[in-house]
Design a protein around this motif. Sequence first.
Motif, mmCIF file in Angstrom:
data_model
loop_
_atom_site.group_PDB
_atom_site.id
_atom_site.type_symbol
_atom_site.label_atom_id
_atom_site.label_comp_id
_atom_site.label_asym_id
_atom_site.label_seq_id
_atom_site.Cartn_x
_atom_site.Cartn_y
_atom_site.Cartn_z
ATOM 1 N N PRO A 44 0.827 -1.208 0.000
ATOM 2 C CA PRO A 44 0.000 0.000 0.000
ATOM 3 C C PRO A 44 0.864 1.260 0.000
ATOM 4 N N GLU A 45 0.317 2.328 -0.532
ATOM 5 C CA GLU A 45 1.073 3.559 -0.699
ATOM 6 C C GLU A 45 1.591 4.098 0.634
ATOM 7 N N PHE A 46 0.778 3.992 1.696
ATOM 8 C CA PHE A 46 1.211 4.548 2.979
ATOM 9 C C PHE A 46 2.442 3.821 3.509
ATOM 10 N N ALA A 47 2.544 2.520 3.214
ATOM 11 C CA ALA A 47 3.710 1.754 3.662
ATOM 12 C C ALA A 47 4.959 2.182 2.892
ATOM 13 N N LEU A 48 4.805 2.400 1.590
ATOM 14 C CA LEU A 48 5.933 2.859 0.788
ATOM 15 C C LEU A 48 6.388 4.241 1.234
ATOM 16 N N GLU A 49 5.436 5.121 1.532
ATOM 17 C CA GLU A 49 5.790 6.465 1.983
ATOM 18 C C GLU A 49 6.507 6.426 3.329
ATOM 19 N N ALA A 50 6.036 5.565 4.227
ATOM 20 C CA ALA A 50 6.677 5.449 5.536
ATOM 21 C C ALA A 50 8.104 4.925 5.397
ATOM 22 N N PHE A 51 8.295 3.960 4.495
ATOM 23 C CA PHE A 51 9.631 3.421 4.263
ATOM 24 C C PHE A 51 10.560 4.495 3.686
ATOM 25 N N GLN A 52 10.059 5.247 2.712
ATOM 26 C CA GLN A 52 10.868 6.296 2.101
ATOM 27 C C GLN A 52 11.262 7.350 3.136
ATOM 28 N N HIS A 53 10.319 7.659 4.024
ATOM 29 C CA HIS A 53 10.608 8.648 5.071
ATOM 30 C C HIS A 53 11.671 8.119 6.028
ATOM 31 N N ALA A 54 11.590 6.833 6.347
ATOM 32 C CA ALA A 54 12.524 6.235 7.303
ATOM 33 C C ALA A 54 13.950 6.228 6.765
ATOM 34 N N VAL A 55 14.108 6.029 5.450
ATOM 35 C CA VAL A 55 15.456 5.906 4.891
ATOM 36 C C VAL A 55 15.998 7.221 4.340
ATOM 37 N N SER A 56 15.135 8.229 4.185
ATOM 38 C CA SER A 56 15.617 9.477 3.588
ATOM 39 C C SER A 56 15.350 10.699 4.464
ATOM 40 N N GLY A 57 14.601 10.543 5.554
ATOM 41 C CA GLY A 57 14.298 11.676 6.413
ATOM 42 C C GLY A 57 15.303 11.814 7.539
ATOM 43 N N ASP A 58 14.801 11.906 8.753
ATOM 44 C CA ASP A 58 15.632 12.048 9.947
ATOM 45 C C ASP A 58 16.600 10.868 10.045
ATOM 46 N N PHE A 59 17.909 11.159 10.033
ATOM 47 C CA PHE A 59 18.875 10.048 10.055
ATOM 48 C C PHE A 59 18.789 9.241 11.340
ATOM 49 N N MET A 60 18.220 9.829 12.399
ATOM 50 C CA MET A 60 18.095 9.094 13.661
ATOM 51 C C MET A 60 17.072 7.971 13.574
ATOM 52 N N LEU A 61 16.247 7.992 12.504
ATOM 53 C CA LEU A 61 15.318 6.885 12.305
ATOM 54 C C LEU A 61 16.017 5.678 11.683
ATOM 55 N N ASN A 62 17.245 5.872 11.229
ATOM 56 C CA ASN A 62 18.002 4.801 10.586
ATOM 57 C C ASN A 62 19.117 4.328 11.526
ATOM 58 N N GLN A 63 18.727 3.971 12.744
ATOM 59 C CA GLN A 63 19.681 3.550 13.760
ATOM 60 C C GLN A 63 19.203 2.262 14.410
ATOM 61 N N TYR A 64 20.106 1.599 15.104
ATOM 62 C CA TYR A 64 19.700 0.461 15.918
ATOM 63 C C TYR A 64 18.717 0.941 16.971
ATOM 64 N N THR A 65 17.655 0.169 17.186
ATOM 65 C CA THR A 65 16.719 0.514 18.241
ATOM 66 C C THR A 65 17.030 -0.343 19.460
ATOM 67 N N LYS A 66 16.275 -0.164 20.522
ATOM 68 C CA LYS A 66 16.464 -0.978 21.711
ATOM 69 C C LYS A 66 16.153 -2.440 21.379
ATOM 70 N N ALA A 67 16.837 -3.333 22.062
ATOM 71 C CA ALA A 67 16.689 -4.758 21.755
ATOM 72 C C ALA A 67 15.267 -5.260 21.925
ATOM 73 N N PHE A 68 14.482 -4.630 22.802
ATOM 74 C CA PHE A 68 13.124 -5.103 23.050
ATOM 75 C C PHE A 68 12.092 -4.476 22.118
#
Length: 262
Positions: A44-68
Amino acid sequence: MAKRLQARRLDGIDCNPWVEFVKLASEEADVVNLGQGFPDFSPPEFALEAFQHAVSGDFMLNQYTKAFGYPPLTKILASFFGKLLGQEIDPLKNVLVTVGAYGALFTAFQALVDEGDEVIIIEPFFDCYEPMTLMAGGRPVFVPLKPSPTQKGEPDSSSNWQLDPTELASKFTSRTKAFILNTPNNPLGKVFSREELELVASLCRQYDVVCITDEVYQWLVFDGFQHISIASLPGMWERTLTIGSAGKTFSVTGWKRFQVLD
């Protein structure tokens, strides 16, 4: 290699039905594999947009998250499922996000089952329960669903497959560590009733057994049936471990309670 390559705990569990299904389906052009999901459409388009935002927007979204799990996600899961189960769920202590339901199940078996522990599995069952029990050193104990005594002829509904209370009780012993409950059941599609869940719950409480409940299809309940999580029954919140691909909860007796999402 001169040395044995495969670990002995893998002996006898090298057969995977999904590998066989994919191979058989690929051999014929007009065969459709209904055992697994192979979408032939775009996300769906919203999923593609969210993915594009995650990889091209705020670089802090492209980091390791907490293990849990990603904290904003675990907070939402805790709130949502806390309301469903009538429990206060701590998103920092009681929620765990995993990579796939398989990963969650494997981790659960490895964390709970010791060598020699017995694990009760309802037949028919999803293929991974038995090998995961064996890999953890446990011993699978099977209890079959049987046609209802009042059913005439072949069962015409998944609800007409039932557990025999006497036979079920006979499977519980002092060595029983876990009971595997898959509702709605794969492959039958059976939705276990409140009465059936109360029977399982009473035996788990009596024998101090952890109930690992696989509820990946809890949102796919049809024909007037109602999905009930065994974790919502009295005395089961502390001893139920529920795993699923749509965001399910699990707990261990005396331990923390978790929310699992693949």
